[in-house]
Design an enzyme around this catalytic site. Sequence first.
Site, PDB file in Angstrom:
ATOM      1  N   SER A 265       0.148  -2.227   1.314  1.00  0.00           N
ATOM      2  CA  SER A 265       1.023  -3.237   1.921  1.00  0.00           C
ATOM      3  C   SER A 265       0.500  -3.602   3.300  1.00  0.00           C
ATOM      4  CB  SER A 265       2.434  -2.657   2.067  1.00  0.00           C
ATOM      5  OG  SER A 265       3.203  -3.457   2.932  1.00  0.00           O
TER       6      SER A 265
ATOM      7  N   TYR B  37       8.073   4.526   4.949  1.00  0.00           N
ATOM      8  CA  TYR B  37       7.425   3.757   3.890  1.00  0.00           C
ATOM      9  C   TYR B  37       6.076   3.224   4.381  1.00  0.00           C
ATOM     10  CZ  TYR B  37       6.699  -0.231   0.728  1.00  0.00           C
ATOM     11  OH  TYR B  37       6.172  -1.137  -0.142  1.00  0.00           O
TER      12      TYR B  37
END
Lengths: 444, 253
Positions: free
Chosen positions: B145, B158
């Site tokens: 990401s 995360y």
Amino acid sequence: MTARGRTTLRGWGNTTPSTARVAHLTSPTGPSDQLAAAGPRGSIARGLGRSYGDAAQNAGGVVLDMVATDGSLDLDTATGALTADGGVSVDEILRRVVPQGWILPVLPGTSHVTVGGAIACDVHGKNHHRVGSIGSHLASIDLVIPSGDTVTIGPNRDAHLFWATVGGMGLTGIISSATIDLRAIRSSRLRATTVRTSGLAATMDVLEQGDQRHEHSVAWVDLQQVSALGRGVVTFGDHAPPGDSDIAPGRRPPIVPRMPVSAIRPSTVGLFNELWWRRAPDRPRTRLTGISRFFHPLDGLAGWPRLYGPNGFVQWQMVVPDSAAPLVGAIAARLAAGEAPVALAVLKRFGPGNPAPLSFPIAGWTLAVDLPAGAASTAVLLDELDELVSGVGGRIYLAKDARLRRSLVARMYPRLGELDTIRAAIDPTRRMQSDLERRLLRSD
Amino acid sequence: MNDAFGRPQTALVLGGTSDIAVATLRRLAPTLERLVLAGRDIGALERVGSDVAACGDIAVETLEFDAAAPEHHAEVIESAAAFLGDIDLVLVAFGQLGAAFSLDTDPVDAAHIVAVNHGGAVSASLAAARRLAEQGHGTLVLVSSIAAFRGRIRNLPYASAKAGIDSFARGLDDALCGTGARAMVVRPGFVHTKMTAGHQTMPLAVDADTVAAAIIDGLARRRTVVWTPRMIGPLATILRSLPAPLWRRLSAR
Ligand SMILES: Cc1cc2nc3c(=O)[nH]c(=O)nc-3n(C[C@H](O)[C@H](O)[C@H](O)COP(=O)(O)OP(=O)(O)OC[C@H]3O[C@@H](n4cnc5c(N)ncnc54)[C@H](O)[C@@H]3O)c2cc1C
């Protein structure tokens, strides 16, 4: 590159790497030991790796390197019967037999193929319309079947196994040697006639008419220039009357270096095509030329696939029956409109096929195009063209393939089951396997 | 086997209900023959399975897979291989965002998010990579990401896990060199999915199908790193070099 004693292998198009243990035929009993010792992922023979896709690869298994630089070559100068080891190359054969007045009856577009590879793909040449493919010129094959036994097979001797081996992609065993009926020649030169054409219809006309008069024929076509789609340079050839009989001494061809990016782009292809077409004489011209120039022009530039950069390229070669000739134009237009430039396109007519269940040629038109790999849209386009081809009873050449979908194979090769039957009988434990076999031919 | 355009005939998806996975599978349907969807919610996997199966002629099986239970990961790969035979493509697509992070977050919860996302991806990918190396071919795709490059405070566990996945993926590709198998890491920007529903969107946000298209393209081009959208690559470099006060203002929005 090796890891765990394995080597990464690719086909000529540089697209589908996989690793295998490469074995050389050093053991005294040769291939039969190797076949028994291979393990669950089996073995496959590999010649000079000139098939474009994954035919001569076997991921996680064994690949038997057949290339034999000191392989045996035996010519009967009275009859022209040549017995050669499976790993001997066409190049070596020509060097030996041409000075004695003989030539291989069928020559593919490169001389860097082995006898075994040529038979396993049932290769065709520019004279297919006259003499068919290599399978029609074999007196016999010595085949090491998967059990390890060697059998001698031929058109009149175990004909089912013989024809399954011709075009059988190495899946019936290892071709250890073969006897080929050569063609006599009286000169090592060819009379080559070049005709330039202005569009696809003209190219097809010229080819069709010339085939009746000439032994060899092929057309280079331009599928990049949309305004003159299919303009071409048609070449015919016939062996010349008595004269000169040496084969040109092996010159080292220039080598293309490794490239970080592809040099094959619409602009470069467009420029090349323009120059190539203009270079051809605007009126038919006949000249004497040598064997390698006529048959193997691409061999003049070593490592040319590197021009495509790290993503490599695919060759898509189809054949459609004569009745579907209009489809050639439709396909040419689709290719020209695609995202990927058509770097090389070759058109030719085939004569009738032979009894081999997986042999590629059937009477009709064959078109081969080289396209850079990498663009996902190219995969989609070729899938659609496959449907068109199989819809009219045509097919794709497995020796060139790295992307066909399994669901179409049985439609294109309706006699595939005959190979399966023979394999089930001679290879119940599946000692012969390959990446291509896993991708396309395995049914469970 | 994967074809010349990196298109698989068999695939295993870990986190089979993720929107990115579903979008990718729809695009892979033309060549796909067998598929294993692995995850925690078998009912949801089965629904995805019948949706994907309808896109082609695909035999689908579902498998229970818990990213937080690495001791079972090797078994999951084995079971998948028993159904698939060779595994051409493994897509590691699971991910859990967790509750909004702050200094008050329970350290155990924060560690759990890292364990699921990063630890789970490491153990499952390693088990899968071993299998691919053994069979001598195959592609492992891991989803990283933009957050791996500069995480917002609210997603910190995360984001740090994604940074770990990203670095692991690239190293794994190096480790696979010479085995015939390879790893590819996909770095999407902000993706509109059910995981991010209700979150503030970011500039250059994409939907799952755009990510899927980028994955297909990366497979065809044999890329090691795929940014999607493309522009997010340079943007990540900029984000990383932004002065801290400015970043705090931007990321707090
Ligand atoms: C530039 C170029 C031009 C070409 N032009 C033509 C053409 O005009 N016509 C045509 O028909 N083809 C053409 N080809 C394709 C080529 O002729 C075939 O792919 C041929 O099989 C390559 O031979 P190889 O020795 O490199 O075989 P490989 O590529 O190594 O292997 C091909 C297949 O043969 C099998 N095989 C190899 N050796 C043996 C053996 N000893 N026993 C059993 N099986 C074996 C392999 O298992 C594999 O399935 C061309 C290829 C190139 C690169």
